[in-house]
Design an enzyme around this catalytic site. Structure first.
Site, PDB file in Angstrom:
ATOM      1  CG  HIS A 165      36.617  99.671  90.753  1.00 37.70           C
ATOM      2  ND1 HIS A 165      37.904  99.980  90.383  1.00 37.70           N
ATOM      3  CD2 HIS A 165      36.035  99.123  89.656  1.00 37.70           C
ATOM      4  CE1 HIS A 165      38.082  99.652  89.100  1.00 37.70           C
ATOM      5  NE2 HIS A 165      36.962  99.120  88.647  1.00 37.70           N
ATOM      6  CG  HIS A 197      40.442 100.080  81.520  1.00 32.77           C
ATOM      7  ND1 HIS A 197      39.216 100.279  82.100  1.00 32.77           N
ATOM      8  CD2 HIS A 197      40.561 101.042  80.565  1.00 32.77           C
ATOM      9  CE1 HIS A 197      38.623 101.329  81.531  1.00 32.77           C
ATOM     10  NE2 HIS A 197      39.426 101.806  80.602  1.00 32.77           N
ATOM     11  CG  ASP A 246      34.031  97.731  85.912  1.00 31.01           C
ATOM     12  OD1 ASP A 246      34.681  98.141  86.896  1.00 31.01           O
ATOM     13  OD2 ASP A 246      34.042  98.290  84.800  1.00 31.01           O
ATOM     14  N   GLY A 294      30.930 104.488  85.582  1.00 31.26           N
ATOM     15  CA  GLY A 294      30.802 103.258  86.369  1.00 31.26           C
ATOM     16  C   GLY A 294      29.489 103.124  87.097  1.00 31.26           C
TER      17      GLY A 294
HETATM   18 ZN   LIG Z   1      37.970  99.109  83.602  1.00 30.70          ZN
END
Ligand SMILES: [Zn+2]
Length: 424
Positions: free
Chosen positions: A58, A175, A301, A320
């Site tokens: 991300h 997801h 991730d 996260g």
């Molecule tokens: Zn995810």
């Protein structure tokens, strides 16, 4: 100018061998002994790997570049030995039109220090039941589809998405999360949630949606890829589905291999991620799933957040953790050193397998004719993971402070050094 990497232990085509690697014109030219060139990199006592492939990161760019941007995210990848990454589309705005997609692809190419492949969203804005024009997104540069961070709640929406993805030969990376069962939870349902009085997440939020999707994938024939599987039941479902010939693949994140809910000893948001840390039983099933081939690959991730978003307790913090800069060294130290995985297995899951699963022809292999994308690691020396060393803008990692082997010495993309460890 030609470069030769001398005396390294080279991971090539699934095996480890002592050989030199000759690089010229941005490509691997030859592997062999006693090669020479103007520029020499001494890799004695070092591991030379194809650049690692991480198809789940991300980068928050555009929209939340205070957390990370394409430059810092890709520098973090390079520092972790990754040369190809897949960037999730949960940015602002979500690239659900060809114009927005082209803009992101352009930014990735201009500012990325490594190869950045761009996911397009499964649904418009990732929170509607309307599908974007997949053909147009693909044309604009999307390499696969994902709504990562969110589950697709409506079964008919997912069914249509899979049909159209199949028609456009796009992989759907999911997801898996049913929001009604997720119920605004923050940590795994179990002793840690009870002890810390935190809202629990039922594993059913993940497993029921995987079960639904596997049936939709069977019907549509789409390539269905499950992101970050985290429970034993998920692994069992995928194992059964593979036996049935369903076109399914999946990944596991390093933190689900390395940590469990037992590590959640205080209200520390650096242990908050989605899916959450699960039980020891789940962790064992993930390890077994990798070893028997049910789980195809590892993906980090990498989820950077600003300090204020990860402090002040688990209940309110963002989900996260970062992963790019710690994945290889942590997995090498905790799994290869004790003999749970072989080095070859670990490298396979970080190079050849992700490239195969996503059909990437120019990644994951050190072969003559391939781009000179590689990473050199020092497996012999131990080093402490320090916050001040991170290339990412973010420091939200539970692994800071750990002593690990497998530090990245150098990372090269298309023959150009994009990361080099400072000389000690
Ligand atoms: Zn995810």
């Amino acid at each position: 100018m030609a470069t030769v990497i001398k005396h390294g232990l080279v991971f090539q085509n699934g095996r480890l061998l002592h050989t030199d690697v000759l690089i010229a014109d941005k490509q691997i030219q030859t592997l062999g002994n006693n090669l020479t060139a103007e520029h020499i990199i001494d890799a004695s006592n070092l591991l030379v790997s194809p650049g690692l492939v991480d198809l789940h990161v991300h980068y928050r760019d555009p929209g939340q570049t205070y957390k990370e941007d394409v430059i810092t995210g890709s520098l973090a990848a390079a520092r972790g030995g990754f040369t190809t990454v897949g960037a999730m589309p949960n940015v602002l705005p979500v690239p659900d039109t060809p114009a927005l997609m082209s803009k992101m692809v352009q930014n990735n190419q201009t500012n990325g220090r490594v190869h950045i492949l761009q996911y397009g969203p499964i649904t418009k804005n990732e929170d509607t039941d309307e599908l974007p024009d997949y053909a147009a997104l693909k044309q604009a540069g999307a390499f696969a589809l994902s709504n990562d961070g969110k589950g697709v709640q409506n079964a008919q929406t997912m069914y249509s998405a899979m049909q159209q993805a199949r028609e456009n030969q796009l992989l759907v990376a999911v997801h898996a999360q049913d929001d009604s069962l997720f119920n605004h939870g923050v940590v795994n349902e179990g002793p840690a949630a009870e002890k810390l009085a935190l809202r629990p997440i039922s594993e059913l939020a993940e497993t029921t949606q995987i079960a639904r999707d596997l049936l939709l994938a069977q019907k549509t024939g789409v390539h269905y890829h499950v992101c970050h599987v985290s429970t034993k039941t998920s692994v069992c479902l995928i194992r059964m589905a593979k036996k049935q010939g369903i076109n399914v693949t999946c990944e596991v994140a390093p933190h689900h291999l390395l940590l469990t809910e037992d590590d959640l000893v205080s209200d520390d948001a650096y242990y908050k991620m989605n899916p959450p840390l699960r039980t020891k039983n789940d962790q064992a099933a993930l390890i077994a799933g990798l070893l028997d081939g049910t789980i195809d690959m590892i993906a980090t991730d990498h989820a950077p957040h600003a300090l204020q978003e990860k402090t002040g307790g688990i209940a309110k913090a963002a989900f996260g953790i970062t992963g790019s800069e710690t994945a290889f060294s942590e997995l090498y130290t905790k799994f290869v050193k004790p003999g749970i995985f072989t080095l070859t297995e670990l490298l396979n899951w970080l190079t050849i397998k992700p490239a195969q699963v996503f059909g990437l022809k120019n990644a994951g292999m050190l072969e003559p004719g391939m781009p000179a994308d590689l990473a050199i690691f020092d497996l012999a020396h131990v080093k402490r993971i320090k916050e001040q060393d991170y290339c990412s803008k973010a420091i939200n990692s539970p692994f800071t402070g750990d002593e690990v082997y497998g530090q990245t010495v150098l990372t090269m993309v298309a023959g150009k050094i994009v990361y080099q460890k400072e000389q000690a």
